[in-house]
Design a protein around this motif. Structure first.
Motif, PDB file in Angstrom:
ATOM      1  N   ILE A 117       2.658   0.757 -10.062  1.00 42.43           N
ATOM      2  CA  ILE A 117       3.371  -0.415  -9.580  1.00 42.43           C
ATOM      3  C   ILE A 117       2.814  -1.644 -10.285  1.00 42.43           C
ATOM      4  O   ILE A 117       1.613  -1.689 -10.606  1.00 42.43           O
ATOM      5  CB  ILE A 117       3.240  -0.553  -8.043  1.00 42.43           C
ATOM      6  N   TYR A 174       2.484   1.668  -3.349  1.00 37.78           N
ATOM      7  CA  TYR A 174       1.402   2.025  -4.282  1.00 37.78           C
ATOM      8  C   TYR A 174       1.115   3.529  -4.215  1.00 37.78           C
ATOM      9  O   TYR A 174       0.944   4.192  -5.245  1.00 37.78           O
ATOM     10  CB  TYR A 174       0.149   1.215  -3.919  1.00 37.78           C
ATOM     11  N   SER A 218       1.199  -4.543 -10.121  1.00 41.55           N
ATOM     12  CA  SER A 218       0.422  -5.292  -9.129  1.00 41.55           C
ATOM     13  C   SER A 218       0.445  -6.788  -9.406  1.00 41.55           C
ATOM     14  O   SER A 218       0.437  -7.602  -8.472  1.00 41.55           O
ATOM     15  CB  SER A 218      -1.029  -4.791  -9.105  1.00 41.55           C
ATOM     16  N   TYR A 232       0.835  -1.209   0.000  1.00 43.50           N
ATOM     17  CA  TYR A 232       0.000   0.000   0.000  1.00 43.50           C
ATOM     18  C   TYR A 232       0.869   1.258   0.000  1.00 43.50           C
ATOM     19  O   TYR A 232       0.579   2.225  -0.710  1.00 43.50           O
ATOM     20  CB  TYR A 232      -0.924  -0.003   1.213  1.00 43.50           C
ATOM     21  N   GLY A 258      -0.201   4.596  -7.815  1.00 42.28           N
ATOM     22  CA  GLY A 258      -0.609   3.290  -8.353  1.00 42.28           C
ATOM     23  C   GLY A 258       0.301   2.774  -9.437  1.00 42.28           C
ATOM     24  O   GLY A 258       0.022   1.736 -10.048  1.00 42.28           O
TER      25      GLY A 258
END
Length: 241
Positions: free
Chosen positions: A130, A121, A132, A118, A128
């Motif tokens: 990254i 991120y 995922s 988090y 955001g």
């Protein structure tokens, strides 16, 4: 089996050893991820957790043996294993319950590290930014790695009544299973078999899953690896029984 699982899980949760080992794992991983210049995400400048997932297996080599070292060693030292096998449960059920209880503790140790994801991120630019998919794959790989180390730890605990010896054996076997085959493959006389030898080790399959692609061959490897050491545990404890 559920009764044994519940007993082992509450035994872990009522013991300071579990909290101390998990706390040390989280503290060391936090220091490596955020504060030490050579491994810090802030110094690296990229929104990714590859540093954490590269270091976590080596932390697991000490965390998981510390969790599993008492499972059978303590039972045999205190004489409660003889009482346990008189209950209406099979040896496989006892081993399986202890294994699952240990895996739950490993999972508990991983859940707080989601804060790292988090944080990175939010730190990404833009927010955001990254990969995922790679992070999810790495977490899955780390959990499968933990399941393999747990099986090794249970086997080591079945070999002796001494928890310290069980811990040392588990650390050695975990390190060899993770890195040993890579080292053996570098031997000049074995270079023609390098790929085959590397595939025998955990590291190759862990890295494969960490890329974010779940290959059934890697999944089968980890399941087979854990089953092999649980079978060795069954043979060891069955002989003693």
């Amino acid at each position: 089996m559920y009764a044994v699982f519940k007993r082992e899980l509450f035994s872990f949760l009522n013991s300071m050893v579990a909290y101390i080992t998990i706390g040390v794992f989280l503290l060391v991983s936090s220091l490596l991820l955020w504060f030490f210049p050579d491994t810090s995400v802030l110094e690296y400048g990229y929104a990714e957790l590859s540093g954490f997932f590269n270091l976590a297996p080596y932390l697991f080599m000490f965390l998981i043996p510390a969790i599993t070292m008492r499972l059978f060693a303590e039972e045999r030292k205190e004489g409660t294993f003889e009482l346990l096998i008189t209950k209406p449960v099979t040896l496989w059920q006892i081993i399986g319950a202890k294994y699952l209880a240990s895996l739950v503790i490993v999972l508990f140790s991983l859940i707080p590290t989601l804060v790292y994801f988090y944080s990175v991120y939010q730190l990404g630019y833009p927010t955001g930014n990254i990969d995922s998919g790679a992070v999810i794959g790495s977490y899955l790989g780390l959990f499968l790695l933990g399941s393999a180390f747990t099986a090794i730890g249970i086997f080591a605990s079945s070999l002796t009544k001494n928890q310290v010896i069980a811990f040392a054996v588990a650390v050695f076997l975990s390190f060899f299973a993770f890195s040993g085959f890579d080292s053996i493959s570098k031997i000049i006389s074995l270079q023609s078999f390098e790929s085959t030898i590397v595939n025998l080790g955990i590291n190759e399959h862990y890295l494969s899953i960490s890329r974010g692609v779940l290959d059934t061959r890697d999944l089968i490897y980890f399941i087979s690896f854990a089953a092999f050491f649980l079978l060795l545990t069954k043979l060891t404890m069955g002989g003693r029984k």
